[in-house]
Design a protein around this motif. Structure first.
Motif, PDB file in Angstrom:
ATOM      1  N   THR A   4      -4.678  18.898  13.733  1.00 22.86           N
ATOM      2  CA  THR A   4      -4.746  17.373  13.699  1.00 22.86           C
ATOM      3  C   THR A   4      -4.474  16.961  12.087  1.00 22.86           C
ATOM      4  O   THR A   4      -5.606  17.528  11.300  1.00 22.86           O
ATOM      5  CB  THR A   4      -5.907  16.722  14.133  1.00 22.86           C
ATOM      6  N   ILE A   5      -3.697  16.146  11.720  1.00 24.19           N
ATOM      7  CA  ILE A   5      -3.755  15.732  10.335  1.00 24.19           C
ATOM      8  C   ILE A   5      -4.396  14.249  10.260  1.00 24.19           C
ATOM      9  O   ILE A   5      -3.907  13.560  10.987  1.00 24.19           O
ATOM     10  CB  ILE A   5      -2.089  15.625   9.836  1.00 24.19           C
ATOM     11  N   CYS A   6      -5.356  14.326   9.067  1.00 25.83           N
ATOM     12  CA  CYS A   6      -6.202  13.005   9.293  1.00 25.83           C
ATOM     13  C   CYS A   6      -6.049  12.574   7.745  1.00 25.83           C
ATOM     14  O   CYS A   6      -6.066  13.192   6.719  1.00 25.83           O
ATOM     15  CB  CYS A   6      -7.432  13.259   9.491  1.00 25.83           C
ATOM     16  N   PHE A   7      -5.861  11.187   7.765  1.00 22.74           N
ATOM     17  CA  PHE A   7      -5.548  10.359   6.341  1.00 22.74           C
ATOM     18  C   PHE A   7      -6.821   9.411   6.589  1.00 22.74           C
ATOM     19  O   PHE A   7      -7.072   8.615   7.519  1.00 22.74           O
ATOM     20  CB  PHE A   7      -4.481   9.452   6.379  1.00 22.74           C
ATOM     21  N   HIS A   8      -7.602   9.708   5.555  1.00 23.54           N
ATOM     22  CA  HIS A   8      -8.772   8.441   5.467  1.00 23.54           C
ATOM     23  C   HIS A   8      -8.906   7.900   4.225  1.00 23.54           C
ATOM     24  O   HIS A   8      -8.876   8.655   3.003  1.00 23.54           O
ATOM     25  CB  HIS A   8     -10.160   9.283   6.022  1.00 23.54           C
ATOM     26  N   GLN A   9      -8.718   6.446   4.108  1.00 23.59           N
ATOM     27  CA  GLN A   9      -8.763   5.775   2.868  1.00 23.59           C
ATOM     28  C   GLN A   9      -9.749   4.917   2.584  1.00 23.59           C
ATOM     29  O   GLN A   9      -9.998   4.041   3.642  1.00 23.59           O
ATOM     30  CB  GLN A   9      -7.306   5.226   2.548  1.00 23.59           C
ATOM     31  N   GLU A  10     -10.711   5.018   1.539  1.00 23.21           N
ATOM     32  CA  GLU A  10     -11.967   3.988   1.643  1.00 23.21           C
ATOM     33  C   GLU A  10     -11.442   3.322   0.066  1.00 23.21           C
ATOM     34  O   GLU A  10     -10.950   3.821  -0.694  1.00 23.21           O
ATOM     35  CB  GLU A  10     -13.097   4.605   1.793  1.00 23.21           C
ATOM     36  N   ASN A  11     -12.524   2.167  -0.133  1.00 23.69           N
ATOM     37  CA  ASN A  11     -12.427   1.654  -1.303  1.00 23.69           C
ATOM     38  C   ASN A  11     -11.391   0.495  -1.412  1.00 23.69           C
ATOM     39  O   ASN A  11     -10.853   0.606  -2.750  1.00 23.69           O
ATOM     40  CB  ASN A  11     -12.746   2.464  -2.527  1.00 23.69           C
ATOM     41  N   LEU A  12     -10.859   0.326  -0.237  1.00 17.52           N
ATOM     42  CA  LEU A  12      -9.845  -0.773  -0.099  1.00 17.52           C
ATOM     43  C   LEU A  12     -10.445  -2.132  -0.727  1.00 17.52           C
ATOM     44  O   LEU A  12     -11.639  -2.399  -0.238  1.00 17.52           O
ATOM     45  CB  LEU A  12      -9.154  -0.768   1.090  1.00 17.52           C
ATOM     46  N   LEU A  13      -9.505  -3.062  -1.312  1.00 22.41           N
ATOM     47  CA  LEU A  13     -10.149  -4.086  -1.852  1.00 22.41           C
ATOM     48  C   LEU A  13     -10.470  -5.336  -0.789  1.00 22.41           C
ATOM     49  O   LEU A  13     -11.598  -5.745  -1.204  1.00 22.41           O
ATOM     50  CB  LEU A  13      -8.921  -4.855  -2.923  1.00 22.41           C
ATOM     51  N   ASP A  14      -9.735  -5.326   0.225  1.00 16.92           N
ATOM     52  CA  ASP A  14      -9.749  -6.327   1.184  1.00 16.92           C
ATOM     53  C   ASP A  14      -9.183  -6.316   2.292  1.00 16.92           C
ATOM     54  O   ASP A  14      -8.394  -5.067   2.443  1.00 16.92           O
ATOM     55  CB  ASP A  14      -9.496  -7.786   0.553  1.00 16.92           C
ATOM     56  N   LYS A  15      -9.243  -7.163   3.353  1.00 16.06           N
ATOM     57  CA  LYS A  15      -8.721  -6.639   4.634  1.00 16.06           C
ATOM     58  C   LYS A  15      -7.123  -6.812   4.622  1.00 16.06           C
ATOM     59  O   LYS A  15      -6.256  -6.182   5.249  1.00 16.06           O
ATOM     60  CB  LYS A  15      -9.044  -7.943   5.486  1.00 16.06           C
ATOM     61  N   ALA A  16      -6.668  -7.556   3.738  1.00 14.60           N
ATOM     62  CA  ALA A  16      -4.984  -7.523   3.294  1.00 14.60           C
ATOM     63  C   ALA A  16      -4.768  -6.123   2.844  1.00 14.60           C
ATOM     64  O   ALA A  16      -3.632  -5.686   3.460  1.00 14.60           O
ATOM     65  CB  ALA A  16      -4.514  -8.563   2.346  1.00 14.60           C
ATOM     66  N   GLN A  17      -5.435  -5.648   1.983  1.00 13.44           N
ATOM     67  CA  GLN A  17      -4.949  -4.420   1.518  1.00 13.44           C
ATOM     68  C   GLN A  17      -5.077  -3.276   2.600  1.00 13.44           C
ATOM     69  O   GLN A  17      -4.300  -2.391   2.735  1.00 13.44           O
ATOM     70  CB  GLN A  17      -5.775  -3.872   0.350  1.00 13.44           C
ATOM     71  N   ARG A  18      -6.222  -3.688   3.458  1.00 12.84           N
ATOM     72  CA  ARG A  18      -6.463  -2.628   4.441  1.00 12.84           C
ATOM     73  C   ARG A  18      -5.206  -2.687   5.341  1.00 12.84           C
ATOM     74  O   ARG A  18      -4.715  -1.668   5.910  1.00 12.84           O
ATOM     75  CB  ARG A  18      -7.727  -2.775   5.280  1.00 12.84           C
ATOM     76  N   ALA A  19      -4.814  -3.931   5.761  1.00 14.47           N
ATOM     77  CA  ALA A  19      -3.534  -4.172   6.616  1.00 14.47           C
ATOM     78  C   ALA A  19      -2.219  -3.268   6.035  1.00 14.47           C
ATOM     79  O   ALA A  19      -1.369  -2.919   6.658  1.00 14.47           O
ATOM     80  CB  ALA A  19      -3.371  -5.575   6.784  1.00 14.47           C
ATOM     81  N   GLU A  20      -2.095  -3.477   4.672  1.00 11.75           N
ATOM     82  CA  GLU A  20      -0.897  -2.890   3.826  1.00 11.75           C
ATOM     83  C   GLU A  20      -0.937  -1.383   4.145  1.00 11.75           C
ATOM     84  O   GLU A  20      -0.169  -0.744   4.569  1.00 11.75           O
ATOM     85  CB  GLU A  20      -1.207  -3.248   2.551  1.00 11.75           C
ATOM     86  N   MET A  21      -2.424  -0.749   4.071  1.00 14.43           N
ATOM     87  CA  MET A  21      -2.165   0.620   4.180  1.00 14.43           C
ATOM     88  C   MET A  21      -2.100   1.055   5.618  1.00 14.43           C
ATOM     89  O   MET A  21      -1.853   2.231   5.831  1.00 14.43           O
ATOM     90  CB  MET A  21      -3.842   1.175   3.429  1.00 14.43           C
ATOM     91  N   LYS A  22      -2.715   0.241   6.628  1.00  7.40           N
ATOM     92  CA  LYS A  22      -2.307   0.673   7.737  1.00  7.40           C
ATOM     93  C   LYS A  22      -0.873   0.865   8.122  1.00  7.40           C
ATOM     94  O   LYS A  22      -0.415   1.772   8.828  1.00  7.40           O
ATOM     95  CB  LYS A  22      -2.989  -0.384   8.935  1.00  7.40           C
ATOM     96  N   ILE A  23      -0.091  -0.083   7.770  1.00  9.59           N
ATOM     97  CA  ILE A  23       1.401  -0.038   7.941  1.00  9.59           C
ATOM     98  C   ILE A  23       1.966   1.089   6.943  1.00  9.59           C
ATOM     99  O   ILE A  23       2.594   1.912   7.834  1.00  9.59           O
ATOM    100  CB  ILE A  23       1.991  -1.198   7.348  1.00  9.59           C
ATOM    101  N   TYR A  24       1.376   1.453   6.035  1.00  9.91           N
ATOM    102  CA  TYR A  24       1.862   2.652   5.078  1.00  9.91           C
ATOM    103  C   TYR A  24       1.576   3.924   5.948  1.00  9.91           C
ATOM    104  O   TYR A  24       2.656   4.667   6.012  1.00  9.91           O
ATOM    105  CB  TYR A  24       1.090   2.494   3.777  1.00  9.91           C
ATOM    106  N   TRP A  25       0.259   4.275   6.231  1.00 13.61           N
ATOM    107  CA  TRP A  25      -0.025   5.160   7.177  1.00 13.61           C
ATOM    108  C   TRP A  25       0.560   5.417   8.420  1.00 13.61           C
ATOM    109  O   TRP A  25       0.788   6.476   8.919  1.00 13.61           O
ATOM    110  CB  TRP A  25      -1.726   5.680   6.983  1.00 13.61           C
ATOM    111  N   ASP A  26       0.798   4.427   9.110  1.00 15.52           N
ATOM    112  CA  ASP A  26       1.581   4.185  10.283  1.00 15.52           C
ATOM    113  C   ASP A  26       2.947   4.935  10.093  1.00 15.52           C
ATOM    114  O   ASP A  26       3.352   5.736  10.919  1.00 15.52           O
ATOM    115  CB  ASP A  26       1.617   2.902  10.988  1.00 15.52           C
TER     116      ASP A  26
END
Length: 142
Positions: free
Chosen positions: A105-127
């Motif tokens: 299993t390959i896992c990506f975990h990202q924290e210290n994101l600025l806000d929900k918009a940046q989280r949404a941006e990173m969801k697209i990136y990691w998808d």
């Protein structure tokens, strides 16, 4: 329930916004490590590096990702500072490999994101990253 009691998706008490993505591949732990942390895999999830990824050395990819590898535990995980060049903040990214019943299993975990918009941006990136890894590894199998 009052609005203040509603927990926002991806928001933590200690590390701001976070996002995680994982997928299991039919690959040994050793082969998954080699793929993810050498040229082909790195190009997909991190970007094109002028040199390799070196512990405690700042990096910048051709695609504009900047950061510094803080920890590398072979066949387990890495942790790094990670940001897009245009960001005002730096996140923490952990990439972990976990031996699974049938593969790794390959896992990506990202924290210290600025806000929900940046989280949404990173969801697209990691998808997108996960989709590209899936395509490359299934082409490699055939």
């Amino acid at each position: 329930m009052e609005d203040a009691d509603v927990k926002e998706v991806g928001l933590t008490k200690d590390v701001g916004y976070q996002f995680g993505k994982r997928k299991t591949f039919e690959l040994s732990l050793e082969d998954a490590w080699e793929f993810m942390f050498y040229k082909k895999g790195l190009d997909i999830w991190l970007g094109t590096l002028p040199g390799g990824l070196e512990l405690l050395q700042p990096f910048q990819t051709k695609e504009g990702i900047v950061g510094k590898l803080r920890l590398m535990k072979p066949f387990s995980h890495i942790r790094m500072a990670w940001a897009k060049q245009e960001w005002d903040n730096t996140s923490t990214l952990q990439v972990r490999l976990i031996k699974a019943k049938y593969g790794t299993t390959i896992c990506f975990h990202q924290e210290n994101l600025l806000d929900k918009a940046q989280r949404a941006e990173m969801k697209i990136y990691w998808d997108n990253v996960t989709q590209e890894i899936t395509e490359v590894l299934s082409d490699h199998k055939n």
